[in-house]
Design a protein around this motif. Sequence first.
Motif, PDB file in Angstrom:
ATOM      1  N   PHE A 164      11.164  -3.635  -7.050  1.00  0.00           N
ATOM      2  CA  PHE A 164      10.094  -2.714  -7.430  1.00  0.00           C
ATOM      3  C   PHE A 164       8.932  -2.859  -6.451  1.00  0.00           C
ATOM      4  O   PHE A 164       8.639  -3.962  -5.974  1.00  0.00           O
ATOM      5  CB  PHE A 164       9.604  -2.993  -8.852  1.00  0.00           C
ATOM      6  N   PHE A 165       8.256  -1.746  -6.192  1.00  0.00           N
ATOM      7  CA  PHE A 165       7.109  -1.729  -5.284  1.00  0.00           C
ATOM      8  C   PHE A 165       5.886  -1.249  -6.068  1.00  0.00           C
ATOM      9  O   PHE A 165       5.937  -0.219  -6.746  1.00  0.00           O
ATOM     10  CB  PHE A 165       7.371  -0.810  -4.092  1.00  0.00           C
ATOM     11  N   ARG A 166       4.807  -2.009  -5.963  1.00  0.00           N
ATOM     12  CA  ARG A 166       3.589  -1.674  -6.681  1.00  0.00           C
ATOM     13  C   ARG A 166       2.394  -1.749  -5.749  1.00  0.00           C
ATOM     14  O   ARG A 166       2.380  -2.527  -4.791  1.00  0.00           O
ATOM     15  CB  ARG A 166       3.378  -2.625  -7.860  1.00  0.00           C
ATOM     16  N   SER A 167       1.409  -0.950  -6.072  1.00  0.00           N
ATOM     17  CA  SER A 167       0.166  -0.962  -5.311  1.00  0.00           C
ATOM     18  C   SER A 167      -0.793  -1.949  -5.930  1.00  0.00           C
ATOM     19  O   SER A 167      -0.902  -2.041  -7.160  1.00  0.00           O
ATOM     20  CB  SER A 167      -0.454   0.440  -5.287  1.00  0.00           C
ATOM     21  N   GLN A 168      -1.486  -2.701  -5.088  1.00  0.00           N
ATOM     22  CA  GLN A 168      -2.469  -3.650  -5.606  1.00  0.00           C
ATOM     23  C   GLN A 168      -3.603  -2.937  -6.321  1.00  0.00           C
ATOM     24  O   GLN A 168      -4.227  -3.494  -7.216  1.00  0.00           O
ATOM     25  CB  GLN A 168      -3.024  -4.504  -4.462  1.00  0.00           C
ATOM     26  N   ALA A 169      -3.838  -1.694  -5.950  1.00  0.00           N
ATOM     27  CA  ALA A 169      -4.895  -0.936  -6.615  1.00  0.00           C
ATOM     28  C   ALA A 169      -4.564  -0.660  -8.074  1.00  0.00           C
ATOM     29  O   ALA A 169      -5.452  -0.437  -8.893  1.00  0.00           O
ATOM     30  CB  ALA A 169      -5.136   0.380  -5.881  1.00  0.00           C
ATOM     31  N   ASP A 170      -3.246  -0.688  -8.429  1.00  0.00           N
ATOM     32  CA  ASP A 170      -2.853  -0.426  -9.814  1.00  0.00           C
ATOM     33  C   ASP A 170      -3.352  -1.518 -10.753  1.00  0.00           C
ATOM     34  O   ASP A 170      -3.460  -1.296 -11.956  1.00  0.00           O
ATOM     35  CB  ASP A 170      -1.328  -0.323  -9.920  1.00  0.00           C
ATOM     36  N   ARG A 171      -3.696  -2.685 -10.197  1.00  0.00           N
ATOM     37  CA  ARG A 171      -4.132  -3.794 -11.040  1.00  0.00           C
ATOM     38  C   ARG A 171      -5.647  -3.794 -11.234  1.00  0.00           C
ATOM     39  O   ARG A 171      -6.184  -4.636 -11.934  1.00  0.00           O
ATOM     40  CB  ARG A 171      -3.680  -5.115 -10.428  1.00  0.00           C
ATOM     41  N   ASN A 172      -6.360  -2.862 -10.589  1.00  0.00           N
ATOM     42  CA  ASN A 172      -7.810  -2.790 -10.689  1.00  0.00           C
ATOM     43  C   ASN A 172      -8.187  -1.887 -11.858  1.00  0.00           C
ATOM     44  O   ASN A 172      -7.932  -0.683 -11.829  1.00  0.00           O
ATOM     45  CB  ASN A 172      -8.392  -2.232  -9.392  1.00  0.00           C
ATOM     46  N   PRO A 173      -8.787  -2.413 -12.923  1.00  0.00           N
ATOM     47  CA  PRO A 173      -9.097  -1.580 -14.085  1.00  0.00           C
ATOM     48  C   PRO A 173     -10.202  -0.570 -13.822  1.00  0.00           C
ATOM     49  O   PRO A 173     -10.374   0.368 -14.595  1.00  0.00           O
ATOM     50  CB  PRO A 173      -9.514  -2.607 -15.147  1.00  0.00           C
ATOM     51  N   TYR A 174     -10.981  -0.772 -12.718  1.00  0.00           N
ATOM     52  CA  TYR A 174     -12.092   0.145 -12.429  1.00  0.00           C
ATOM     53  C   TYR A 174     -11.743   1.164 -11.359  1.00  0.00           C
ATOM     54  O   TYR A 174     -12.601   1.844 -10.813  1.00  0.00           O
ATOM     55  CB  TYR A 174     -13.327  -0.656 -11.979  1.00  0.00           C
TER      56      TYR A 174
ATOM     57  N   SER B 127       0.844  -1.192   0.000  1.00  0.00           N
ATOM     58  CA  SER B 127       0.000   0.000   0.000  1.00  0.00           C
ATOM     59  C   SER B 127       0.882   1.246   0.000  1.00  0.00           C
ATOM     60  O   SER B 127       1.922   1.273   0.660  1.00  0.00           O
ATOM     61  CB  SER B 127      -0.906   0.012   1.242  1.00  0.00           C
ATOM     62  N   HIS B 128       0.505   2.222  -0.778  1.00  0.00           N
ATOM     63  CA  HIS B 128       1.215   3.506  -0.859  1.00  0.00           C
ATOM     64  C   HIS B 128       2.705   3.325  -1.176  1.00  0.00           C
ATOM     65  O   HIS B 128       3.576   3.755  -0.412  1.00  0.00           O
ATOM     66  CB  HIS B 128       1.057   4.298   0.451  1.00  0.00           C
ATOM     67  N   PRO B 129       3.054   2.695  -2.299  1.00  0.00           N
ATOM     68  CA  PRO B 129       4.481   2.486  -2.615  1.00  0.00           C
ATOM     69  C   PRO B 129       5.235   3.783  -2.852  1.00  0.00           C
ATOM     70  O   PRO B 129       6.447   3.838  -2.651  1.00  0.00           O
ATOM     71  CB  PRO B 129       4.432   1.640  -3.890  1.00  0.00           C
ATOM     72  N   GLU B 130       4.542   4.842  -3.272  1.00  0.00           N
ATOM     73  CA  GLU B 130       5.219   6.107  -3.546  1.00  0.00           C
ATOM     74  C   GLU B 130       5.747   6.773  -2.285  1.00  0.00           C
ATOM     75  O   GLU B 130       6.613   7.648  -2.344  1.00  0.00           O
ATOM     76  CB  GLU B 130       4.264   7.065  -4.283  1.00  0.00           C
ATOM     77  N   GLU B 131       5.248   6.353  -1.111  1.00  0.00           N
ATOM     78  CA  GLU B 131       5.673   6.966   0.144  1.00  0.00           C
ATOM     79  C   GLU B 131       6.762   6.159   0.854  1.00  0.00           C
ATOM     80  O   GLU B 131       7.197   6.537   1.942  1.00  0.00           O
ATOM     81  CB  GLU B 131       4.473   7.134   1.087  1.00  0.00           C
ATOM     82  N   LEU B 132       7.218   5.052   0.244  1.00  0.00           N
ATOM     83  CA  LEU B 132       8.261   4.237   0.853  1.00  0.00           C
ATOM     84  C   LEU B 132       9.620   4.881   0.590  1.00  0.00           C
ATOM     85  O   LEU B 132       9.969   5.174  -0.558  1.00  0.00           O
ATOM     86  CB  LEU B 132       8.227   2.832   0.260  1.00  0.00           C
ATOM     87  N   ASN B 133      10.395   5.133   1.644  1.00  0.00           N
ATOM     88  CA  ASN B 133      11.661   5.865   1.486  1.00  0.00           C
ATOM     89  C   ASN B 133      12.777   4.935   1.003  1.00  0.00           C
ATOM     90  O   ASN B 133      12.679   3.708   1.038  1.00  0.00           O
ATOM     91  CB  ASN B 133      12.056   6.550   2.797  1.00  0.00           C
TER      92      ASN B 133
END
Length: 499
Positions: free
Chosen positions: A462-472, A431-437
């Motif tokens: 690489f760090f990814r958010s699970q929400a990125d895989r939700n097309p909706y 969750s929130h990969p952009e905030e990981l230092n």
Amino acid sequence: MSFSLAIVGRPNVGKSTLFNRLVGRRLALVDDQPGVTRDLREGEAKLGDLRFTVIDTAGLEEATDESLQGRMRRLTERAVDMADICLFMIDARAGVLPADEVFAEILRKRARHVILAANKAEGQAGEAGLLEAYALGLGEPLRLSAEHGEGMPDLYSVLQPLAEGFEARAAAEAPEVDVDLTEEEQEFGEDEEIGGTSRDFTRDKPLQIAVVGRPNAGKSTLINKLLGEDRLLTGPEAGITRDAISVTMDWDGTPVRIFDTAGMRKKAKVQEKLEKLSVADGLRAVKFAEVVVVLLDVSIPFEQQDLRIADLAEREGRAVVVAVNKWDTEGDKSNKARELREEFARLLPQLRGAQLVTVSAVTGKNLDRLREAILEAHAVWNRRVSTSRLNSWLGAMTEAHPPPAPGGRRIKLRYMTQVKARPPQFVVMCSHPEELNESYKRYLVNGLREDFDMPGTPIRLFFRSQADRNPYRNKTKSTPSRLRKHLGKDRADAPKKKR
């Protein structure tokens, strides 16, 4: 039956241009100034149905002393002695020069078969030089234009009967085989791993190694020592090597292909066009290699340029081995070795745990250790870790040191898997990969190195958010337009309620 064809002639007559045309790629550096090619470069050529090895040589010089030009001439003469056929090129526009006559006499004495070609003969500008070529006494000259591809059918018609002669001779000299092997017996042993690596090294798919470093670090001398012959041009002058030359050999049972690259100076000092081409050629060799050997000079190790070259190899995702050359000249070896390892760990933390080997290209000392380090680095570079082990490891790492909580909101690391090797690449769903230092990312990378035995190899995390895989994601629920029209019509037809 494959034969070898050496292209020889004065400097700047178009030998490298013809070489590139025959191999179908721009392998050799080409420039207007003479003397660009210095080493022997081999390539697999194709001309019609003919398949053969073509050798690009340095321009024949009249010098015979120990100068650079003299050493280049001896290397070219060696190619003449080895080749089955020599293609002697002259410049049709310049005509036959006195140097051409000298070299024609050399070829008459040393070469097995000589083909005379007048290059740059397109148009009427080369007519006079083409006629002058008859005076060399090497038969009828071929009219060629290597740059425009003219005269290739004529070259084919001359090479074809010679190729048939080589094939007939090889068939007559071939030894008889008493036992015929089945296909199963011929394939036996192909699945056996070498040195614990992820694949077998064969003649068709050898281990690819690039040797890089600053000028005069001893790269060509090192490769010559491995080959056991003076295949590459060496000397005290810095910057002798210009092309990225590849040689294939059997290194104590391991088929390898080694790229000798031009010395890389600081970018600010590289001004000439030719040196820029040489450096670019070396960078391409790094991209093609699997293991990069960064060669240092023990007298001035870990200069700023050495660090840049090692960092470049790491950023390209290649397995890296650091070799310190000229170890035979060092007096206090024990203290120097300790000092080198301390500087390596301090100046190149991104290659933490990589192999550092001290060698001597002149005496051959520790070359067996260099081979072991290269094979080990390649094995680590190919390493894979199962998803179950990774997730168990991730749970223990987050429990020992939880992720940061920016704004009081804890970042959750949910799932981890390896998506690729060569080099190892991992993806963590969170969750929130952009905030990981960056410090926490380094904590995980260092943990991967230590716990899964991956020292020195580049690791991509690489760090990814699970929400990125939700097309909706970021889409609100809405009523389709056709349904809205239908609902509106029904509402209009419905009787109005009485107040």
